[in-house]
Structure formats: C-alpha cells, structure tokens
Design an enzyme around this catalytic site. Sequence first.
Site, PDB file in Angstrom:
ATOM      1  N   ASP A 215     -72.404  36.323  43.166  1.00  0.00           N
ATOM      2  CA  ASP A 215     -72.017  35.015  42.652  1.00  0.00           C
ATOM      3  C   ASP A 215     -72.577  33.983  43.628  1.00  0.00           C
ATOM      4  O   ASP A 215     -72.452  34.144  44.846  1.00  0.00           O
ATOM      5  CB  ASP A 215     -70.500  34.859  42.629  1.00  0.00           C
TER       6      ASP A 215
ATOM      7  N   HIS B  18     -74.025  43.108  45.830  1.00  0.00           N
ATOM      8  CA  HIS B  18     -74.213  44.331  45.054  1.00  0.00           C
ATOM      9  C   HIS B  18     -75.702  44.594  44.815  1.00  0.00           C
ATOM     10  O   HIS B  18     -76.542  43.714  45.001  1.00  0.00           O
ATOM     11  CB  HIS B  18     -73.457  44.236  43.736  1.00  0.00           C
TER      12      HIS B  18
ATOM     13  N   SER C 228     -72.613  32.511  53.160  1.00  0.00           N
ATOM     14  CA  SER C 228     -73.977  32.598  53.660  1.00  0.00           C
ATOM     15  C   SER C 228     -74.962  32.685  52.510  1.00  0.00           C
ATOM     16  O   SER C 228     -74.712  32.180  51.419  1.00  0.00           O
ATOM     17  CB  SER C 228     -74.138  33.774  54.615  1.00  0.00           C
TER      18      SER C 228
END
Length: 291
Positions: free
Chosen positions: A90, A147, A249
């Site tokens: 995201d 992921h 980050s």
Amino acid sequence: MIDQLKITGQYLLPKHLVSRLTGKIAAAKAGKLTTFLIKQFIAKFKINMDEAKHSDPVYFDTFNDFFTRELKAGARTIIEGDDNLALPVDGCVSQLGEIKAGRIFQAKGHDFSLRELLGGRDDVAAPFDDGLFSTIYLAPKDYHRIHMPITGKLEQMIFIPGDLFSVNPLTAENVPNLFARNERAVALFSTALGPMAMVLVGATIVASIETVWAGTLKADKKEIQYWDYTDKDITLEKGAEMGRFKLGSTIVALFPKDSIAFSEELQAGSVTRLGELFAKAQIEAQTSKES
C-alpha cells in the site's frame, strides 16, 4: 521558504540518533502510554483500523506491533494469473519507468545511479541495465508490510549503511541521490521472468527494516554487508510477505529489460493497494526477441 527550512533542517538533524531514540520508544512496552500514542497516531493520520486483524489499540504491546499490524483476512486480494504481477505494498507511486544509461529518475532535476543503489557492484547492477523500476512511497498511514509481486527464489541480500533522510515527496524533490544515499536493504530474487530486486529504503525515524528470512537488520558496521542464499531454498510465493518497515519508508522494485510492462493505470502519484495489478509479464516478447 518553509519547504527550504524543512530540507535544511534534515541536513542538520542528527538523524541516526533521533532514529535510534525513536526506535527505543517504539519498541517499549509502556502500557497506557503506548495505547495513548497509538490512539493519537490513528487520529492524526486517519488510519482505517477496520482493515486490521486487531482493531483495538489496547491489543498492541508496543507501537512497533501496531505499526506493523497485520491485515484481516480478505482485506486485500492478490491478483491471480501467472502473467500478472501484484503490487507489493500500500502506498503511492513516486516514479516508475525505464532505467536509462544506468540512471533512475527520482524527481524533476534529480536522478541516481542504479549501481550505487545496489551497493556499487557491477555484477549486481548489470541484469537491470536498461530495465524498469518502480519507486513506491509508504506514508505513515499505510500498511507497512512488503509482499512479493511474483514468486521468487532468494539469491542474495545486501545491506548498505547510509543516511536517514526522510523519503517523502518534498525530500525526493530536493535532496539529490536520495534513495542511493539512505540506508537500505537489497533483496535479489530469481523469478520466471529473470532477476528481480526489491530495495527497502530506510528513512528518518524508521526504527528498523526487517525481512522474513533474516529478521531485523541493523547497521552495526559501516561497511556493506552481503549474504549469499544461493544454496538455501528460500522461495516466496506471489503475495507472500517478504519484509516490513517499523515506521514509514520507500521501496524500489527493479526488473530486467523487456521482462514486464507496468499497468497502464500506474503513474507518478498513483495510489497503490497491495495485490492489485502491478505489471504484466512480457514473456512472449522476450521469447520472440531471443528467437
């Protein structure tokens, strides 16, 4: 004027010291104080806790536990199909496109070296010459686990010590060489489309970077650290968690030339959601060129 003061302040700030202190606070089991900080954070950044597996702030023993919270089942769907690569996080696309003459576009007026980003070794950078990159920024409100876009076998990891500038859009537009000067971890995978690099970039007050195979990475040494996993059978399926940030980050994903085509929906400024279409494999185009 205010923006320039913010940038100047980052150069003057003892970023590593601040980040270490923040890390200690984030890792502390401080009971009601921890819960209070989490509630304040949720309110300030308007975090949707309905997506979290555990939505009650009281559940989390530390701020880090909250920040790296797990999503509830079904909150994200990983796109199916071997030809479809899934968005790994995201966040928001900072930039994406072609790697040109060994340089990666950062922001207007700024680019940085592919070779330097990957730790300075020609053999590591060579597979990505004239390839493709995508830089995605994770804001404080975002889900902070990373992921896999595609199934891959881990071959190497490189941990590169460096600065800890903020990686928000303002800093990207004003600090030269940002992503190749900040502390970062480079994970190199072999995939059905060839090599893939997932670069996890540290930032100011990022307490640590973690991977699922090595745990927390720390810059205990000033020199670059290397790990060889070619003899290990560490294979992560598409959509599987590969790492996480404790506080926000950026990731930089790298692919070889002609291996993929990014989704036409993605451009600088696009919001990303884990599991949605990231890119399409270009295996047929690659095969026809080889023949």
